[in-house]
Design an enzyme around this catalytic site. Sequence first.
Site, PDB file in Angstrom:
ATOM      1  N   ARG A  83       0.865  -1.180   0.000  1.00 51.10           N
ATOM      2  CA  ARG A  83       0.000   0.000   0.000  1.00 51.10           C
ATOM      3  C   ARG A  83       0.905   1.234   0.000  1.00 51.10           C
ATOM      4  O   ARG A  83       2.039   1.192   0.489  1.00 51.10           O
ATOM      5  CB  ARG A  83      -0.893   0.025   1.235  1.00 51.10           C
ATOM      6  N   LYS A 141      -2.713  -2.258   7.687  1.00 48.01           N
ATOM      7  CA  LYS A 141      -3.940  -1.802   8.328  1.00 48.01           C
ATOM      8  C   LYS A 141      -4.108  -2.494   9.685  1.00 48.01           C
ATOM      9  O   LYS A 141      -3.741  -3.655   9.848  1.00 48.01           O
ATOM     10  CB  LYS A 141      -5.149  -2.111   7.436  1.00 48.01           C
ATOM     11  N   HIS A 182      -2.400   1.987  -5.833  1.00 52.27           N
ATOM     12  CA  HIS A 182      -3.196   0.799  -5.530  1.00 52.27           C
ATOM     13  C   HIS A 182      -3.402  -0.065  -6.768  1.00 52.27           C
ATOM     14  O   HIS A 182      -3.640  -1.276  -6.645  1.00 52.27           O
ATOM     15  CB  HIS A 182      -4.537   1.206  -4.923  1.00 52.27           C
ATOM     16  N   ARG A 238      -0.656  -2.452  -6.688  1.00 52.10           N
ATOM     17  CA  ARG A 238      -0.939  -3.490  -5.692  1.00 52.10           C
ATOM     18  C   ARG A 238      -1.914  -4.523  -6.264  1.00 52.10           C
ATOM     19  O   ARG A 238      -1.710  -5.736  -6.106  1.00 52.10           O
ATOM     20  CB  ARG A 238      -1.509  -2.846  -4.430  1.00 52.10           C
ATOM     21  N   HIS A 284      -4.131  -9.256   4.013  1.00 49.48           N
ATOM     22  CA  HIS A 284      -5.581  -9.235   4.203  1.00 49.48           C
ATOM     23  C   HIS A 284      -5.953 -10.077   5.423  1.00 49.48           C
ATOM     24  O   HIS A 284      -5.499 -11.216   5.563  1.00 49.48           O
ATOM     25  CB  HIS A 284      -6.303  -9.803   2.980  1.00 49.48           C
ATOM     26  N   TYR A 312      -9.646 -11.259  -6.465  1.00 50.39           N
ATOM     27  CA  TYR A 312      -8.634 -11.449  -7.500  1.00 50.39           C
ATOM     28  C   TYR A 312      -8.844 -12.733  -8.287  1.00 50.39           C
ATOM     29  O   TYR A 312      -8.307 -12.880  -9.384  1.00 50.39           O
ATOM     30  CB  TYR A 312      -7.233 -11.410  -6.884  1.00 50.39           C
TER      31      TYR A 312
END
Length: 320
Positions: free
Chosen positions: A161, A192, A263, A266, A289, A298
């Site tokens: 990110r 995150k 992004h 990414r 994630h 994806y």
Amino acid sequence: MATPAPESEPIGSPLPESQRRYLEHLRVERRLALRTLCLYEQALRRLCLLADEAGIALERVSVQQVRRWVARLHGQDLSPRSLALMMSAWRSWYRWMGRQGLVDLNPVDGLRAPKSAKPLPKALAVDDAVQLVAYRDESGDPVREASDAALVELLYGCGLRVSELVGLDLLPGAAARGWLDLDAAEAHVLGKGSKQRMVPIGRAALEAVRAWLQWRGDWLAPGSTEAALFIGPRGGRMGATQVRQRLSLRAMAAGSSSHVHPHMLRHSFASHVLQSSGDLRAVQELLGHANISTTQVYTKLDFQHLAKVYDAAHPRARKR
């Protein structure tokens, strides 16, 4: 966010007095824009048509009836955004009617429009991504060129990110949000939810980072103790906005036909690793994630890629 255009405009008899008064209230007291007023009027006209078809007075419409109408319109391919706007207009009118003492029940309260399908993330094709990261500007500022090459290689090569990229320091420390271990070819990043993860760094990215480190001192003031891996010409930590601007300019210089943002690289990283490996769990770990469901988007990109290959290669798929 732009207001969605109506997908069809109901045409009918003049609006009831209550709806005309309500629209006047919106125009004079709420001072809504003309475009919004037109959309509200179209939504109310549609409500009148539906009630007329069902033989129901507007004041006696039930929650169940509204739910059936919404399901019917959704089945006729009215988009979720248009349905949401239409229901908002109905709900607002019935709320106004309640304040006037004209209805006891707002039949739209508590009802929601169908959810819009989430758009798939935009990823570059493999060839386009390779073209971008391989691009080198030999005629410009060598310090900026080294910095840009390194940040692009890390964004695409590690799937970082932009916040993780600009948070990288040269060395680990108490205040470090992330750092690079070049000897081990690893990036330690803070993602995150303050979750740390380790991402391997490929050979091309390692070479680009080492090349940048040879130039990095040119942007530092004498005696500077700046710990950031990526700094700007004034010697301070580079920000996310600078990265976006630099990447956009580099993509244009490299001949990209798309607007490239961090992004997107990414997404490209994730899509291309999945296409090559088929290992969804590994992609989840690399991206950081928390839930596999976030990564599963994806697989749809991967299927799109396979479908294109099939359409181009299989003799029974070709159009005649």
